[in-house]
Design a protein around this motif. Structure first.
Motif, PDB file in Angstrom:
ATOM      1  N   ALA A  22       0.720  -1.208   0.167  1.00  0.00           N
ATOM      2  CA  ALA A  22      -0.057  -0.052  -0.073  1.00  0.00           C
ATOM      3  C   ALA A  22       0.960   1.303   0.052  1.00  0.00           C
ATOM      4  CB  ALA A  22      -0.704  -0.080   1.161  1.00  0.00           C
ATOM      5  N   PRO A  23       0.342   2.454  -0.599  1.00  0.00           N
ATOM      6  CA  PRO A  23       1.074   3.668  -0.792  1.00  0.00           C
ATOM      7  C   PRO A  23       1.374   4.128   0.599  1.00  0.00           C
ATOM      8  CG  PRO A  23      -1.045   3.957  -1.410  1.00  0.00           C
ATOM      9  CD  PRO A  23      -1.038   2.651  -1.157  1.00  0.00           C
ATOM     10  N   THR A  24       0.611   3.572   1.764  1.00  0.00           N
ATOM     11  CA  THR A  24       0.819   4.093   3.044  1.00  0.00           C
ATOM     12  C   THR A  24       1.743   3.483   4.000  1.00  0.00           C
ATOM     13  OG1 THR A  24      -1.198   2.843   3.695  1.00  0.00           O
ATOM     14  CG2 THR A  24      -1.738   5.134   3.191  1.00  0.00           C
ATOM     15  N   ALA A  44      -0.472   8.895 -10.242  1.00  0.00           N
ATOM     16  CA  ALA A  44      -1.270   8.213  -8.983  1.00  0.00           C
ATOM     17  C   ALA A  44      -2.365   9.040  -8.847  1.00  0.00           C
ATOM     18  CB  ALA A  44      -0.309   8.233  -7.734  1.00  0.00           C
ATOM     19  N   ARG A  45      -3.398   8.481  -8.228  1.00  0.00           N
ATOM     20  CA  ARG A  45      -4.538   9.062  -7.816  1.00  0.00           C
ATOM     21  C   ARG A  45      -4.521  10.078  -6.841  1.00  0.00           C
ATOM     22  NH1 ARG A  45      -8.064   4.578  -6.716  1.00  0.00           N
ATOM     23  NH2 ARG A  45      -9.947   5.908  -6.812  1.00  0.00           N
ATOM     24  N   CYS A  46      -5.269  11.081  -6.851  1.00  0.00           N
ATOM     25  CA  CYS A  46      -5.241  11.943  -5.603  1.00  0.00           C
ATOM     26  C   CYS A  46      -5.448  11.377  -4.010  1.00  0.00           C
ATOM     27  CB  CYS A  46      -6.353  13.011  -5.501  1.00  0.00           C
ATOM     28  SG  CYS A  46      -6.692  14.184  -4.115  1.00  0.00           S
ATOM     29  N   THR A  47      -6.422  10.256  -4.342  1.00  0.00           N
ATOM     30  CA  THR A  47      -6.679   9.363  -2.934  1.00  0.00           C
ATOM     31  C   THR A  47      -5.508   8.705  -2.387  1.00  0.00           C
ATOM     32  OG1 THR A  47      -8.148   7.843  -2.116  1.00  0.00           O
ATOM     33  CG2 THR A  47      -7.550   7.483  -4.170  1.00  0.00           C
ATOM     34  N   THR A  48      -4.374   8.440  -3.090  1.00  0.00           N
ATOM     35  CA  THR A  48      -3.209   7.444  -2.857  1.00  0.00           C
ATOM     36  C   THR A  48      -2.294   8.486  -2.077  1.00  0.00           C
ATOM     37  OG1 THR A  48      -2.036   7.870  -4.836  1.00  0.00           O
ATOM     38  CG2 THR A  48      -3.660   5.700  -4.371  1.00  0.00           C
ATOM     39  N   PHE A  49      -2.249   9.873  -2.408  1.00  0.00           N
ATOM     40  CA  PHE A  49      -1.136  10.791  -1.709  1.00  0.00           C
ATOM     41  C   PHE A  49      -1.777  11.988  -1.048  1.00  0.00           C
ATOM     42  CE2 PHE A  49      -1.687  12.256  -6.029  1.00  0.00           C
ATOM     43  CZ  PHE A  49      -1.967  13.649  -6.087  1.00  0.00           C
ATOM     44  N   ARG A  50      -3.210  11.839  -0.667  1.00  0.00           N
ATOM     45  CA  ARG A  50      -3.830  12.973  -0.107  1.00  0.00           C
ATOM     46  C   ARG A  50      -3.361  13.275   1.127  1.00  0.00           C
ATOM     47  NH1 ARG A  50      -8.941  12.025  -0.872  1.00  0.00           N
ATOM     48  NH2 ARG A  50      -9.583  13.721  -2.282  1.00  0.00           N
ATOM     49  N   SER A  51      -3.247  12.262   1.973  1.00  0.00           N
ATOM     50  CA  SER A  51      -2.838  12.358   3.321  1.00  0.00           C
ATOM     51  C   SER A  51      -1.355  12.779   3.358  1.00  0.00           C
ATOM     52  CB  SER A  51      -3.046  11.097   4.314  1.00  0.00           C
ATOM     53  OG  SER A  51      -2.512  10.962   5.510  1.00  0.00           O
ATOM     54  N   HIS A  52      -0.503  12.394   2.610  1.00  0.00           N
ATOM     55  CA  HIS A  52       0.813  12.908   2.462  1.00  0.00           C
ATOM     56  C   HIS A  52       1.148  14.265   2.090  1.00  0.00           C
ATOM     57  CE1 HIS A  52       5.305  12.408   1.957  1.00  0.00           C
ATOM     58  NE2 HIS A  52       5.047  12.635   0.754  1.00  0.00           N
ATOM     59  N   ILE A  53       0.392  14.852   1.638  1.00  0.00           N
ATOM     60  CA  ILE A  53       0.713  16.330   1.202  1.00  0.00           C
ATOM     61  C   ILE A  53      -0.167  17.169   2.097  1.00  0.00           C
ATOM     62  CG2 ILE A  53       0.775  15.719  -1.352  1.00  0.00           C
ATOM     63  CD1 ILE A  53      -1.943  17.052  -1.905  1.00  0.00           C
ATOM     64  N   TYR A  54      -1.164  16.606   2.927  1.00  0.00           N
ATOM     65  CA  TYR A  54      -1.968  17.496   3.723  1.00  0.00           C
ATOM     66  C   TYR A  54      -1.445  17.160   5.233  1.00  0.00           C
ATOM     67  CZ  TYR A  54      -5.147  19.497   0.359  1.00  0.00           C
ATOM     68  OH  TYR A  54      -5.798  19.982  -0.682  1.00  0.00           O
ATOM     69  N   GLU A  85       1.547  15.143   6.419  1.00  0.00           N
ATOM     70  CA  GLU A  85       2.683  14.937   6.990  1.00  0.00           C
ATOM     71  C   GLU A  85       3.845  15.942   6.744  1.00  0.00           C
ATOM     72  OE1 GLU A  85       3.240  11.182   4.749  1.00  0.00           O
ATOM     73  OE2 GLU A  85       1.403  10.073   5.585  1.00  0.00           O
ATOM     74  N   THR A  86       4.970  15.473   7.220  1.00  0.00           N
ATOM     75  CA  THR A  86       6.041  16.537   7.444  1.00  0.00           C
ATOM     76  C   THR A  86       7.368  16.156   6.445  1.00  0.00           C
ATOM     77  OG1 THR A  86       7.016  15.728   9.390  1.00  0.00           O
ATOM     78  CG2 THR A  86       5.534  17.423   9.538  1.00  0.00           C
ATOM     79  N   ASN A  87       7.289  14.842   6.047  1.00  0.00           N
ATOM     80  CA  ASN A  87       8.600  14.313   5.204  1.00  0.00           C
ATOM     81  C   ASN A  87       8.118  14.607   3.861  1.00  0.00           C
ATOM     82  OD1 ASN A  87       6.359  12.367   5.087  1.00  0.00           O
ATOM     83  ND2 ASN A  87       7.948  10.629   4.650  1.00  0.00           N
ATOM     84  N   ILE A  88       7.896  15.827   3.382  1.00  0.00           N
ATOM     85  CA  ILE A  88       7.581  16.195   2.100  1.00  0.00           C
ATOM     86  C   ILE A  88       7.891  17.985   2.115  1.00  0.00           C
ATOM     87  CG2 ILE A  88       5.089  16.689   2.673  1.00  0.00           C
ATOM     88  CD1 ILE A  88       4.701  15.928  -0.129  1.00  0.00           C
ATOM     89  N   GLY A 101       8.878  13.002  -3.077  1.00  0.00           N
ATOM     90  CA  GLY A 101       8.186  11.815  -3.287  1.00  0.00           C
ATOM     91  C   GLY A 101       6.593  11.963  -3.147  1.00  0.00           C
ATOM     92  N   LEU A 102       5.833  11.455  -4.258  1.00  0.00           N
ATOM     93  CA  LEU A 102       4.516  11.936  -4.179  1.00  0.00           C
ATOM     94  C   LEU A 102       3.780  11.240  -3.287  1.00  0.00           C
ATOM     95  CD1 LEU A 102       2.145  13.260  -5.899  1.00  0.00           C
ATOM     96  CD2 LEU A 102       2.187  11.201  -7.471  1.00  0.00           C
ATOM     97  N   LEU A 103       4.074   9.857  -3.122  1.00  0.00           N
ATOM     98  CA  LEU A 103       3.520   9.080  -2.001  1.00  0.00           C
ATOM     99  C   LEU A 103       4.168   8.912  -0.811  1.00  0.00           C
ATOM    100  CD1 LEU A 103       2.549   5.758  -4.364  1.00  0.00           C
ATOM    101  CD2 LEU A 103       1.181   7.786  -4.176  1.00  0.00           C
ATOM    102  N   HIS A 104       3.520   8.364   0.346  1.00  0.00           N
ATOM    103  CA  HIS A 104       4.235   8.347   1.498  1.00  0.00           C
ATOM    104  C   HIS A 104       5.038   7.552   1.305  1.00  0.00           C
ATOM    105  CE1 HIS A 104       4.642   7.771   5.837  1.00  0.00           C
ATOM    106  NE2 HIS A 104       4.319   6.576   5.733  1.00  0.00           N
ATOM    107  N   SER A 105       4.933   6.244   0.776  1.00  0.00           N
ATOM    108  CA  SER A 105       5.938   5.054   0.609  1.00  0.00           C
ATOM    109  C   SER A 105       6.793   5.582   0.035  1.00  0.00           C
ATOM    110  CB  SER A 105       4.961   3.886   0.137  1.00  0.00           C
ATOM    111  OG  SER A 105       4.516   4.259  -1.149  1.00  0.00           O
ATOM    112  N   ASP A 106       6.754   6.279  -1.074  1.00  0.00           N
ATOM    113  CA  ASP A 106       7.943   6.895  -1.950  1.00  0.00           C
ATOM    114  C   ASP A 106       9.051   7.632  -0.899  1.00  0.00           C
ATOM    115  OD1 ASP A 106       7.108   6.009  -4.550  1.00  0.00           O
ATOM    116  OD2 ASP A 106       5.961   7.849  -4.700  1.00  0.00           O
TER     117      ASP A 106
END
Length: 316
Positions: A162-164, A196-206, A208-211, A256-261
């Motif tokens: 999963a991307p999370t 990637a779809r917005c739903t897979t990276f929304r939490s990462h951009i709103y 999280e701090t590792n971005i 990285g777009l995804l949290h997992s990235d």
């Protein structure tokens, strides 16, 4: 002369034994479908020329196939009265694509050698040719897989990373498939292409701090906090349709777009390998080829197991 004849006979015997004993090999279709590789390459090249994103989609199909009960073409099966396929699983639904292209490739292959080449092998070849079409390097695809008679919805929901996931979760998901942490890091480099779809990276951009904050801000217009789930953003903002090492360069800049990235470069054990690939594209290409062959060897059906489907969407 006798020595050469003997060597040829031994080589033929070893080839036959490899097919019986279930070992994949690069010459599997040399006699039964000699035009296979050129046929698939032409179809993939045409599909990618029509839509660059399709290259990433075909690579992803192979990946999602192999991670669920091995590289057996199960991801291609449609739902039926007797089969619950994998296409509606969480990681695949409204996301996995390229099935029509695979159908086209299969029909072209059937036209030159009917009932010979498996859908699972077509996925493996198409993934390689997609990487080449987008600027990556080639590798020798091992062949001889057969197609499954069924699919696993539960496997698709539980085994595809999963991307999370955090770094340890990613390593565990790949280890479960017989792949190393190094394989995981280099295969993640396939995210140098695709979207990637917005739903897979929304939490990462709103949340999280590792971005990088400016990078996160730039993504929010196309990925609102509470809408736009299916809106797309490129996994590699720099060169989204070129297979290169920019993915790793982005990670070092916290892009990285995804949290997992971004977990691959976040002060952990993967940082060193990411740095190596960001500095040396040739090393990334070489290691990627090695790991793709290794991934393609996850629990294939061979010998008398499974079948060779005539239609990739349903058993014979």
């Amino acid at each position: 002369m006798r020595t050469r004849v003997l060597s040829a006979c031994i080589a033929l015997i070893l080839l036959c034994l490899s097919k019986v004993n279930g070992q994949l090999n690069s010459t599997y279709y040399d006699s039964t479908c000699p035009s296979l590789l050129s046929t698939v390459k032409a179809a993939v090249t045409a599909a990618v020329a029509k839509e660059k994103r399709m290259g990433a989609s075909l690579v992803r199909l192979h990946f999602h196939d192999c991670f669920v009960n091995g590289c057996d073409g199960s991801v291609l099966l449609d739902d039926s009265s007797t089969i619950t396929g994998e296409k509606t699983a969480g990681p695949n639904n409204n996301s996995l694509r390229g099935f029509d292209v695979v159908d086209t490739i299969k029909s072209k292959v059937e036209a030159v050698c009917s009932g010979v080449v498996s859908c699972a092998d077509i996925l493996a070849i198409a993934a390689r040719d997609s990487v080449i079409a987008l600027g990556g390097r080639t590798w020798t695809v091992q062949l001889g897989r057969r197609d499954s008679l069924t699919a696993s919805l539960s496997g698709a929901n539980s085994k595809i990373p999963a991307p999370t996931l955090n770094l340890s979760g990613l390593i565990s998901a790949f280890t479960a498939q017989g792949l190393s942490a190094k394989d995981m890091i280099v295969l993640s480099g396939a995210h140098t292409i695709g979207q990637a779809r917005c739903t897979t990276f929304r939490s990462h951009i709103y949340n999280e701090t590792n971005i990088l904050s400016s990078f996160a801000t730039s993504l929010k217009a196309n990925c609102p906090f509470s809408s736009g789930d299916d809106n797309l953003s490129p996994l590699d903002l720099q060169t989204p349709t070129t297979f290169d090492n920019k993915y790793y360069i982005n990670l070092k800049s916290q892009k990285g777009l995804l949290h997992s990235d971004q977990e691959l470069f976040n002060g952990g054990s993967a940082d060193s390998q990411v740095t190596t690939y960001s500095n040396n594209q040739a090393t990334f290409f070489s290691d990627f080829a090695t790991s793709m062959v290794k991934m393609g060897n996850i629990n294939p059906l061979t010998g008398s197991s499974g079948e060779v489907r005539t239609n990739c969407r349903k058993p014979n």
